[in-house]
Design a protein around this motif. Sequence first.
Motif, PDB file in Angstrom:
ATOM      1  N   PHE A  52       0.843  -1.300  -0.126  1.00  0.00           N
ATOM      2  CA  PHE A  52      -0.078   0.056  -0.106  1.00  0.00           C
ATOM      3  C   PHE A  52       0.867   1.413  -0.012  1.00  0.00           C
ATOM      4  CE2 PHE A  52      -3.548  -2.680   2.090  1.00  0.00           C
ATOM      5  CZ  PHE A  52      -4.235  -2.972   0.728  1.00  0.00           C
ATOM      6  N   ASN A  53       1.809   1.154   0.500  1.00  0.00           N
ATOM      7  CA  ASN A  53       3.005   2.523   0.462  1.00  0.00           C
ATOM      8  C   ASN A  53       3.466   2.581  -1.049  1.00  0.00           C
ATOM      9  OD1 ASN A  53       3.719   4.029   2.898  1.00  0.00           O
ATOM     10  ND2 ASN A  53       3.941   1.993   4.072  1.00  0.00           N
ATOM     11  N   ILE A  54       3.808   1.427  -1.532  1.00  0.00           N
ATOM     12  CA  ILE A  54       4.159   1.705  -2.918  1.00  0.00           C
ATOM     13  C   ILE A  54       3.046   2.342  -3.875  1.00  0.00           C
ATOM     14  CG2 ILE A  54       4.723   0.420  -5.159  1.00  0.00           C
ATOM     15  CD1 ILE A  54       6.190  -1.745  -3.334  1.00  0.00           C
ATOM     16  N   LEU A  55       1.720   1.707  -3.699  1.00  0.00           N
ATOM     17  CA  LEU A  55       0.658   2.303  -4.486  1.00  0.00           C
ATOM     18  C   LEU A  55       0.205   3.725  -3.836  1.00  0.00           C
ATOM     19  CD1 LEU A  55      -1.838  -0.881  -3.904  1.00  0.00           C
ATOM     20  CD2 LEU A  55      -0.503  -0.207  -6.026  1.00  0.00           C
ATOM     21  N   LEU A  56       0.533   4.081  -2.714  1.00  0.00           N
ATOM     22  CA  LEU A  56       0.183   5.396  -2.408  1.00  0.00           C
ATOM     23  C   LEU A  56       1.235   6.389  -2.860  1.00  0.00           C
ATOM     24  CD1 LEU A  56      -1.142   7.797  -0.628  1.00  0.00           C
ATOM     25  CD2 LEU A  56       0.494   7.210   1.170  1.00  0.00           C
ATOM     26  N   LEU A  57       2.686   5.921  -3.092  1.00  0.00           N
ATOM     27  CA  LEU A  57       3.711   6.900  -3.524  1.00  0.00           C
ATOM     28  C   LEU A  57       3.430   7.004  -5.051  1.00  0.00           C
ATOM     29  CD1 LEU A  57       5.147   6.861  -0.735  1.00  0.00           C
ATOM     30  CD2 LEU A  57       6.991   6.448  -2.025  1.00  0.00           C
ATOM     31  N   TRP A  58       2.793   5.842  -5.703  1.00  0.00           N
ATOM     32  CA  TRP A  58       2.728   5.853  -7.341  1.00  0.00           C
ATOM     33  C   TRP A  58       1.489   6.733  -7.481  1.00  0.00           C
ATOM     34  CZ3 TRP A  58       2.320   0.851 -10.433  1.00  0.00           C
ATOM     35  CH2 TRP A  58       2.649   1.128 -11.789  1.00  0.00           C
ATOM     36  N   GLY A  59       0.424   6.680  -6.847  1.00  0.00           N
ATOM     37  CA  GLY A  59      -0.711   7.327  -6.889  1.00  0.00           C
ATOM     38  C   GLY A  59      -0.489   9.061  -6.789  1.00  0.00           C
ATOM     39  N   VAL A  60       0.276   9.384  -5.653  1.00  0.00           N
ATOM     40  CA  VAL A  60       0.683  10.647  -5.404  1.00  0.00           C
ATOM     41  C   VAL A  60       1.468  11.312  -6.898  1.00  0.00           C
ATOM     42  CG1 VAL A  60       1.940  12.491  -4.173  1.00  0.00           C
ATOM     43  CG2 VAL A  60       0.561  10.721  -2.877  1.00  0.00           C
ATOM     44  N   TYR A  61       2.314  10.467  -7.244  1.00  0.00           N
ATOM     45  CA  TYR A  61       2.969  10.790  -8.401  1.00  0.00           C
ATOM     46  C   TYR A  61       1.953  11.071  -9.538  1.00  0.00           C
ATOM     47  CZ  TYR A  61       5.958  10.446 -12.734  1.00  0.00           C
ATOM     48  OH  TYR A  61       6.240  10.813 -13.803  1.00  0.00           O
TER      49      TYR A  61
END
Length: 315
Positions: free
Chosen positions: A88-97
């Motif tokens: 979920f941390n990967i997905l969050l960083l990817w989403g913010v980007y």
Amino acid sequence: MSRLATGLQRLRRSSSSPWEVLWSALASCGLVLFSQLAVAMVPRLFPKLSLLAMLPIAGLVFLAAIVLGRLWRRFIGVAASAPLFVLFNILLLWGVYVFVIRRDTSSLLDMLINAECALLLWGLYRILSGDPGIVACDSSYLEEAGCKDFVEAICPSELPVLSRVRQCNWCKANVRGYDHHCPAFGTCIGQKNHRLFMALLTGFVVAESTYTMCSTKYITRCINSGTLRSENPVSLNLVISTMLFSILQVVWQIVFLMWHIYCICFNIKTDEWINWKKYPEFQMREQPLSDLEVKFVNPYDKGMLCNIRDFLKPK
């Protein structure tokens, strides 16, 4: 499908129903959002501080949020999953980007960071679903070793088939080439997935460094163009918080990566380096039958180049 089933089995550990897996996923997602929102409060509460000064504060806030999250999980009786927390941390960083930072990024850098995030997800799936090198307990091995159980057979390790097989204290698995149990990935790191682990660790350092560079460009653009006040404060604080989180991650991951490179160069595992007194092959006595003068010796060290070649060679 069998690999996916194995990965899900590791995620849920002792869980017996899909509902427990679902609650675990929701708890992990909630912990990610809570910790990131807590870090996002740092630039909001200390707007005059530089990003460098915010870094230690963000680290303390993140740790406090994780501790509070764990206490809350114990109170409600729901166990979160560390691999899902990473996911979920990967997905969050990817989403913010994708939704905030992307418009200020060149096409080449955009393609690079998207590829890095996709590869991280693929690598996470592979390490969760793969076999670290687990050795099944076979009665023929025990008879040949003259031992009562498999753990007793591992310690002398005079049998070639049991060479460098260690037992993980966390999951009680017997793993060939056992290095350590990785809580973040929820699996042991052994002979069959050590190279993948190193690739993933390097990938996290590269991806988070790239994300930090992109978020820095976004913040610099907002400052130089005078649009800092007109930007959505939630989006801006989220960019700053995820950038601080990425920097903190990179700092400890680089130290961890350097340690593993050292171990590869000298052909020693983390477990062997910590617990070398448990394994007779690492012990050299100055005098026969003397327990006082025991020195460390590495019988597996063949020289740096040979050690690196052996590590890279497919097993």
